[in-house]
Design an enzyme around this catalytic site. Sequence first.
Site, mmCIF file in Angstrom:
data_model
loop_
_atom_site.group_PDB
_atom_site.id
_atom_site.type_symbol
_atom_site.label_atom_id
_atom_site.label_comp_id
_atom_site.label_asym_id
_atom_site.label_seq_id
_atom_site.Cartn_x
_atom_site.Cartn_y
_atom_site.Cartn_z
ATOM 1 N N GLY A 91 0.781 -1.234 0.000
ATOM 2 C CA GLY A 91 0.000 0.000 0.000
ATOM 3 C C GLY A 91 0.811 1.280 0.000
ATOM 4 N N ASN A 137 1.478 3.081 -2.619
ATOM 5 C CA ASN A 137 0.728 4.013 -3.472
ATOM 6 C C ASN A 137 -0.499 4.555 -2.738
ATOM 7 O OD1 ASN A 137 1.748 4.388 -6.375
ATOM 8 N ND2 ASN A 137 2.029 2.192 -6.041
ATOM 9 N N ILE A 173 -11.104 -7.270 -11.997
ATOM 10 C CA ILE A 173 -12.296 -6.498 -11.625
ATOM 11 C C ILE A 173 -13.492 -7.047 -12.406
ATOM 12 C CG2 ILE A 173 -13.318 -4.177 -11.615
ATOM 13 C CD1 ILE A 173 -10.941 -4.546 -9.692
ATOM 14 N N HIS A 179 0.672 0.346 -13.551
ATOM 15 C CA HIS A 179 1.461 -0.844 -13.880
ATOM 16 C C HIS A 179 2.937 -0.447 -13.947
ATOM 17 C CE1 HIS A 179 2.151 -4.859 -15.426
ATOM 18 N NE2 HIS A 179 3.045 -4.310 -16.216
ATOM 19 N N ASP A 217 -4.308 -5.184 -18.004
ATOM 20 C CA ASP A 217 -3.329 -4.180 -18.453
ATOM 21 C C ASP A 217 -3.586 -3.678 -19.870
ATOM 22 O OD1 ASP A 217 -2.013 -4.565 -16.022
ATOM 23 O OD2 ASP A 217 -0.734 -6.138 -16.839
HETATM 24 C C1 GRF Z 1 3.199 -1.264 -7.712
HETATM 25 O O1 GRF Z 1 4.425 -1.579 -8.289
HETATM 26 C C2 GRF Z 1 2.146 -1.125 -8.783
HETATM 27 O O2 GRF Z 1 2.647 -0.644 -9.989
HETATM 28 C C3 GRF Z 1 1.674 -2.525 -8.945
HETATM 29 O O3 GRF Z 1 1.697 -3.059 -7.643
HETATM 30 C C4 GRF Z 1 2.652 -2.378 -6.849
HETATM 31 C C5 GRF Z 1 1.963 -1.879 -5.620
HETATM 32 O O4 GRF Z 1 2.859 -1.353 -4.714
HETATM 33 N N1 GRF Z 1 0.409 -2.576 -9.641
HETATM 34 P P1 GRF Z 1 2.350 -0.720 -3.343
HETATM 35 O O5 GRF Z 1 1.518 -1.779 -2.619
HETATM 36 O O6 GRF Z 1 1.534 0.496 -3.663
HETATM 37 O O7 GRF Z 1 3.591 -0.388 -2.595
#
Ligand code: GRF
Length: 217
Positions: A15, A17, A96, A112, A153
Amino acid sequence: MSTTLRLAIFASGNGSNFHNIAQEILLKKLDAEVVLCVTNHAEAGVLAKAKNYNIPTCVLDPTTFPNENEYTDVLLAALNQSEADFIVLAGYLRKIPTAIIQAFPQRILNIHPSLLPAFGGKGMYGERVHQAVIEHGVRWTGVTVHLVDEKYDNGAIVLQEPVPVRSDDTTHTLAARVLKMEHRIFPEAIQLFAENKIRVEGRHVIIEGKLPRGRNR
Ligand code: GRF
């Protein structure tokens, strides 16, 4: 004219992001509110992060439901209850359901960790992407933020930025460099929707006006 997006963030892992988006909102760089955190994994690191921000969480593992319809109904009910109007997939490793895609037309974004369509598709996630990038010997990888359709994707690309691959990179060093770029462009892509700057024409996303911080088209 900007509208405050009501985000449901889906994440299966750590998490970072999620955390970054929540921070950008606090810093008022992103006109949004996170109204729900959805995960398929009761042990996911994102849950503790959501709790820190007092964001409601919902753990739904599709494999524990007798069929996809029942899973979809429960997920839709949670989304409706939260009054989410936009979905962000931030490292979410489950497909999804079609009904959710139809309920949020052009309102679901995924990130991605490569320059799609390279190194994407079913089974290409996390370290596997960076491993394939290194094995292939490409000089550039990157980050793609795209709309979600029914194929992995595959949806129309909103933002994309390159990241160099160094000759001594391991999956770990490369993932860290790519993640840094993810944290830059994901909130920027979401903000474009908050500012109603996005128009979709088939596979093409048209962005009105200038891109944030000199991003490439
Ligand atoms: C990221 O590399 C994103 O691109 C991919 O999953 C990863 C998630 O990372 N879809 P985080 O859990 O947000 O650290």
